[in-house]
Scaffold this motif. Sequence first.
Motif, PDB file in Angstrom:
ATOM      1  N   LEU A 140       6.106   9.478   0.951  1.00  0.00           N
ATOM      2  CA  LEU A 140       5.583   9.163  -0.026  1.00  0.00           C
ATOM      3  C   LEU A 140       6.450   8.720  -1.222  1.00  0.00           C
ATOM      4  O   LEU A 140       5.747   7.986  -2.195  1.00  0.00           O
ATOM      5  CB  LEU A 140       4.464  10.390  -0.607  1.00  0.00           C
ATOM      6  CG  LEU A 140       3.571  10.240  -1.908  1.00  0.00           C
ATOM      7  CD1 LEU A 140       2.576   9.012  -1.406  1.00  0.00           C
ATOM      8  CD2 LEU A 140       2.490  11.351  -1.714  1.00  0.00           C
ATOM      9  N   TYR A 144       6.249   5.251  -3.077  1.00  0.00           N
ATOM     10  CA  TYR A 144       6.232   5.140  -4.404  1.00  0.00           C
ATOM     11  C   TYR A 144       7.176   4.305  -5.166  1.00  0.00           C
ATOM     12  O   TYR A 144       6.949   3.462  -6.004  1.00  0.00           O
ATOM     13  CB  TYR A 144       6.237   6.533  -5.110  1.00  0.00           C
ATOM     14  CG  TYR A 144       6.138   6.453  -6.557  1.00  0.00           C
ATOM     15  CD1 TYR A 144       4.917   6.434  -7.328  1.00  0.00           C
ATOM     16  CD2 TYR A 144       7.396   6.674  -7.685  1.00  0.00           C
ATOM     17  CE1 TYR A 144       4.670   6.509  -8.704  1.00  0.00           C
ATOM     18  CE2 TYR A 144       7.191   6.698  -8.816  1.00  0.00           C
ATOM     19  CZ  TYR A 144       5.816   6.448  -9.429  1.00  0.00           C
ATOM     20  OH  TYR A 144       5.882   6.371 -10.884  1.00  0.00           O
ATOM     21  N   ILE A 185      -0.285   9.448  -9.433  1.00  0.00           N
ATOM     22  CA  ILE A 185       0.255   9.424  -8.261  1.00  0.00           C
ATOM     23  C   ILE A 185       1.732  10.265  -8.540  1.00  0.00           C
ATOM     24  O   ILE A 185       2.033  11.002  -7.675  1.00  0.00           O
ATOM     25  CB  ILE A 185       0.887   7.944  -7.929  1.00  0.00           C
ATOM     26  CG1 ILE A 185      -0.495   6.961  -7.531  1.00  0.00           C
ATOM     27  CG2 ILE A 185       1.730   8.209  -6.666  1.00  0.00           C
ATOM     28  CD1 ILE A 185      -1.426   7.788  -6.565  1.00  0.00           C
ATOM     29  N   CYS A 226      -4.693  10.330  -5.727  1.00  0.00           N
ATOM     30  CA  CYS A 226      -4.051   9.233  -4.775  1.00  0.00           C
ATOM     31  C   CYS A 226      -5.047   8.295  -4.653  1.00  0.00           C
ATOM     32  O   CYS A 226      -4.640   7.029  -4.830  1.00  0.00           O
ATOM     33  CB  CYS A 226      -3.756   9.997  -3.484  1.00  0.00           C
ATOM     34  SG  CYS A 226      -2.284  11.039  -3.616  1.00  0.00           S
ATOM     35  N   THR A 269      -2.941   3.256  -0.203  1.00  0.00           N
ATOM     36  CA  THR A 269      -4.128   4.195  -0.392  1.00  0.00           C
ATOM     37  C   THR A 269      -4.377   4.802   1.248  1.00  0.00           C
ATOM     38  O   THR A 269      -4.530   6.202   1.365  1.00  0.00           O
ATOM     39  CB  THR A 269      -5.438   3.707  -0.721  1.00  0.00           C
ATOM     40  OG1 THR A 269      -5.096   2.986  -2.174  1.00  0.00           O
ATOM     41  CG2 THR A 269      -6.786   4.688  -0.832  1.00  0.00           C
ATOM     42  N   VAL A 272      -1.750   7.174   2.754  1.00  0.00           N
ATOM     43  CA  VAL A 272      -1.876   8.635   2.036  1.00  0.00           C
ATOM     44  C   VAL A 272      -3.338   9.363   2.705  1.00  0.00           C
ATOM     45  O   VAL A 272      -3.038  10.281   3.099  1.00  0.00           O
ATOM     46  CB  VAL A 272      -1.751   8.588   0.579  1.00  0.00           C
ATOM     47  CG1 VAL A 272      -2.159   9.973   0.154  1.00  0.00           C
ATOM     48  CG2 VAL A 272      -0.465   7.964   0.354  1.00  0.00           C
TER      49      VAL A 272
END
Length: 498
Positions: A140, A144, A185, A226, A269, A272
């Motif tokens: 993650l 990001y 986020i 998220c 999206t 996650v």
Amino acid sequence: MDSVESIKPLAASLAALVGAVLVMLSGRNPNIRESWSSVASLVMFAIIMSIVPDVAPAPLGKGLTLHYTLFSILPGLSVTFRADAFSMVFAMVASFLWIIAVFYSAGYMRGLHEHAQTRFNACFALALFGAVGVAFSDNLFTLYLYYEIVSVCTYPLVAHHQDEEGYEGAKKYIVYLTTTAKGLILPAMIVIYVLTGTLDFAHNIHTGIFPQGVNDTLVTILYWCCILGFAKNGIMPFHNWLPGAMVAPTPVSALLHAVAVVKVGVFCTTRVMLYVFGTDLMGALNLGVPTAYFVSFTILAASIIALTKDNLKARLAYSTVSQLSYIVLGVALLTVDGIQGGIVHIANHAFSKITLFFCAGAIYVATHKKYISEMGGLGRTMPFTFGAFAIASLSMIGAPPVAGFVTKWKLLVGAMEMPTHSMGILLVLLASTLLNVAYFAPVTYKAFFGKRPEGEVSAGIKEAPLSMVIPILIAAAISVYIGIFPDTIMLFVKAVTG
């Protein structure tokens, strides 16, 4: 699934970064500048295709996961890359579409004598650097970082015309995307790391990364942070940046809606949802059905708004807002066919939507017309462009034998596999399909069977330059190909759920 170390996932994204640097260094020579863009796109695609024999499931490939750690910051917190079946769906599509987008952009930008073409080409390459970095992120944190790179690098593209409208659209674009990312986020990512001790994605879509005993309410809050925080996914109410970004040149619109930006949003999206939370936890906390109905509102509302738009790009923009939510909807169904339908729509929508935006750009270059009401009879003088538009429209509607049919079929089957609420989702899919017909069919009908506006003649109107028409035809042909032979993409999609 066995994992082996390989630098190829990192090298694929770096190809675009190197291309951007070379474009900037050769800006005074347009031919050399655009040659570097072409070479970078081909190199990126070649690297990604070289990964296919390793990652493709047996018996066609080895079924491996490629892994490469650039550096570590803390235990469970690193910049790490992964090439697996899910990442390959996005990476293959984005890298291939960049190739044809380079040629199309050259014809468009030169045809309209656009300014700042060096900046345009460099930022275009940087956007692909970020998009492929997102595709190959192993955690993650890396995801990001690349997500933010895409936001920053596409800002100059949205503001390209450097007028009041361009700056306003770009301001809305960057405010929406950075505010949601940093406000939702980033805090969620910190809390997830504190709770789990890692930000690494799980190795399958079922388990997720949360340990037993974590507070259900807290996990639910993190989940919705998220879903809403990756605002590039276009889910209402954080969608308004997307129609506002339509002030950009058409190649940028194609990049935003088909190749990079929005696909980055829905990829993040769904990555996650499946690899941080996992289907087991989502099912246990009853997150799937509320998510499905939540995005269903976006599917229907955006389609209704699209019906009211006479500006072709605006209608396509709201179509994108609607179509993106099919991807999240499919995953939220938490059924095998539903998840497959959502993931495969990343590819199916990309090829069809880039065709539609390419057609809009070709129409503008050839006729300087933006409004559907002005396009009566143009199909008879621009048959290739409007023929491709018709094919891509059928895909968006979900009609066979075009790619979108595979999506709709999988989503319908996935909805019927749900233990509850299947009828509600089926009604959403039926209503959205009818709305798709209502806002796409009139464009094609008017172009081929409508009359020219009062006082206008078709003399002198012809197809856009071949550098634009050929990419349009290639993208439209691939939409048909993957509709007839869906296993080209489904091979990897099935490996995700297998």
